[in-house]
Design a protein around this motif. Structure first.
Motif, PDB file in Angstrom:
ATOM      1  N   THR A 139       1.702   8.911  -4.790  1.00  0.00           N
ATOM      2  CA  THR A 139       0.540   9.388  -4.071  1.00  0.00           C
ATOM      3  C   THR A 139       1.308  10.889  -3.447  1.00  0.00           C
ATOM      4  N   ASP A 140       0.402  11.519  -2.878  1.00  0.00           N
ATOM      5  CA  ASP A 140       0.974  12.996  -2.408  1.00  0.00           C
ATOM      6  C   ASP A 140       2.074  12.914  -1.421  1.00  0.00           C
ATOM      7  N   THR A 183       3.295   3.834  -6.775  1.00  0.00           N
ATOM      8  CA  THR A 183       3.557   4.864  -5.591  1.00  0.00           C
ATOM      9  C   THR A 183       3.203   6.153  -5.465  1.00  0.00           C
ATOM     10  N   THR A 241       6.972   9.270  -9.970  1.00  0.00           N
ATOM     11  CA  THR A 241       6.504  10.637  -9.399  1.00  0.00           C
ATOM     12  C   THR A 241       7.229  11.795 -10.113  1.00  0.00           C
ATOM     13  N   GLU A 300       5.293  11.615  -3.028  1.00  0.00           N
ATOM     14  CA  GLU A 300       5.785  12.781  -3.726  1.00  0.00           C
ATOM     15  C   GLU A 300       6.569  13.798  -2.851  1.00  0.00           C
ATOM     16  N   ASP A 321       0.958  -1.082   0.053  1.00  0.00           N
ATOM     17  CA  ASP A 321      -0.007   0.084  -0.145  1.00  0.00           C
ATOM     18  C   ASP A 321       0.796   1.343  -0.033  1.00  0.00           C
ATOM     19  N   PRO A 322       0.698   2.081  -0.833  1.00  0.00           N
ATOM     20  CA  PRO A 322       1.456   3.371  -0.918  1.00  0.00           C
ATOM     21  C   PRO A 322       1.510   4.197   0.611  1.00  0.00           C
ATOM     22  N   ALA A 323       0.525   4.022   1.353  1.00  0.00           N
ATOM     23  CA  ALA A 323       0.746   4.595   2.591  1.00  0.00           C
ATOM     24  C   ALA A 323       1.905   4.043   3.574  1.00  0.00           C
TER      25      ALA A 323
END
Length: 356
Positions: free
Chosen positions: A144-145, A142, A164, A148, A115-117
């Motif tokens: 995600t904010d 990957t 990213t 990034e 999971d990206p988190a």
């Protein structure tokens, strides 16, 4: 030798300090610090005298002192997924070896899941350890904010993952991997090619599947139902038990060597011969592939080269954080061994003999 020994208050020999080096070289401690941090404003003769004293005394600067004097920790971080598959281990080992050759230490942080988190959390742990850059050995999306934001603060390179705006990617074209494997089997005359894919959340898996479908479409062949595994030999074994009961299945592209080993084991147990009844191609070319029975045809991935390129990219970003991110594709190579053979048509014509 006795005049270089340093004793503490109890009379025991102690580790030489920077002050000892300064006294021995007849310079200030600040000059020693400048020499050891590579500062340019030091006279060559003075630099040589300090380095000679370092050698004589056996002085070694610890990592904390080095970071304070230079602002550099000489450490990079690596984010890995919780897996024991060969490819992940091989890439991580390659990164460690390449970093060591460049004079860097490596801290490893394992993401709890793809999971990206979880990946962002693993990157945060490395950021808190003051690493100078991060290699993401995570072939999953990957972008995600959170990821990034970290990649903007710390130079970041991804191996086979999603890019990213602030990170670089070093990758094998997984679409090409799937195409190479499938075209090899079609060129051997097989009517179509079955596929045992990896998990859908992995970019490696989706790329290989797309290459497989494209090669079949280009040849005007229908794609059989897709089978899935989880990269483990056991999941390949379960897929092999299904394939072995399908008389018209004469060729299969398996998304990893380890799953291919499981497929071949299941086929042996069901009395299906490899490659006479069913040709098998894997991916990775791990060390055991050449010693499988029969030796496994596979698409090789040069893990050492990928790792070395990732470290090279990362160190360049560390030295020049303002440089625009670039990406590099590494070519895969088909390695033909004994697990594939020309289609004879015998298995399809004698379908009633296949196990059911």
């Amino acid at each position: 030798m006795s005049n270089t020994r340093r004793l503490d208050a109890t009379g025991r020999e102690r580790t030489p300090s920077m002050a000892d080096v300064a006294a021995h070289a007849a310079v200030s401690a600040q000059t020693v610090s400048r020499v050891l941090s590579g500062h340019p404003n030091v006279q060559p003769a003075t630099r040589a005298r300090v380095l000679a004293s370092v050698d004589v005394l056996g002085y070694r600067m610890n990592s904390a002192a080095r970071a304070l004097s230079s602002g550099r920790t000489r450490t990079i971080g690596v984010v890995v997924l919780p897996t024991i598959d060969y490819s992940g281990s091989a890439v991580t080992h390659g990164v460690e070896s390449a970093a060591r050759r460049a004079g860097y230490a490596v801290n490893i942080s394992t993401a709890s899941s793809p999971d990206p988190a979880a990946i962002a959390a693993a990157m945060t742990r490395l950021e808190q350890q003051s690493v100078e850059g991060i290699v993401l050995v995570v072939p999953v999306p990957t972008g995600t904010d959170a990821v990034e934001a970290i990649a903007r603060r710390i130079p970041t390179v991804t191996i086979d993952g999603s890019r990213t705006d602030s990170s670089e990617v070093v990758a094998i074209d997984q679409f090409e991997v799937g195409r190479l494997a499938t075209e090899h089997l079609l060129e051997l005359g097989h009517p179509t090619v079955w596929h045992v894919a990896g998990p859908d959340e992995w970019l490696d898996s989706t790329g290989r599947t797309a290459g497989w479908r494209s090669a079949l479409d280009a040849a005007g062949r229908d794609a059989p139902p897709l089978l899935h595994g989880d990269w483990s030999p056991e999941s390949g074994y379960q897929a092999g038990l299904l394939l072995g009961r399908i008389p018209e299945a004469t060729a299969v592209f398996v998304a990893s060597d380890e799953m291919a080993f499981g497929v071949i084991r299941a086929l042996h147990e069901l009395g299906r011969r490899v490659p006479e009844d069913l040709s098998v191609v894997g991916v990775d070319d791990i060390a055991l592939a050449a010693y499988c029975s029969p030796a496994l045809t596979t698409v090789a991935q040069p893990f050492g080269e990928i790792a070395a390129l990732a470290v090279e990219h990362l160190l360049r970003r560390i030295d020049d954080p303002t440089a625009a991110p670039t990406s590099t594709d590494v070519a895969a190579q088909l390695v033909v061994r004994a697990s594939t053979a020309r289609y004879s048509g015998a298995a399809a014509e004698a379908g009633e003999s296949a196990p059911r």
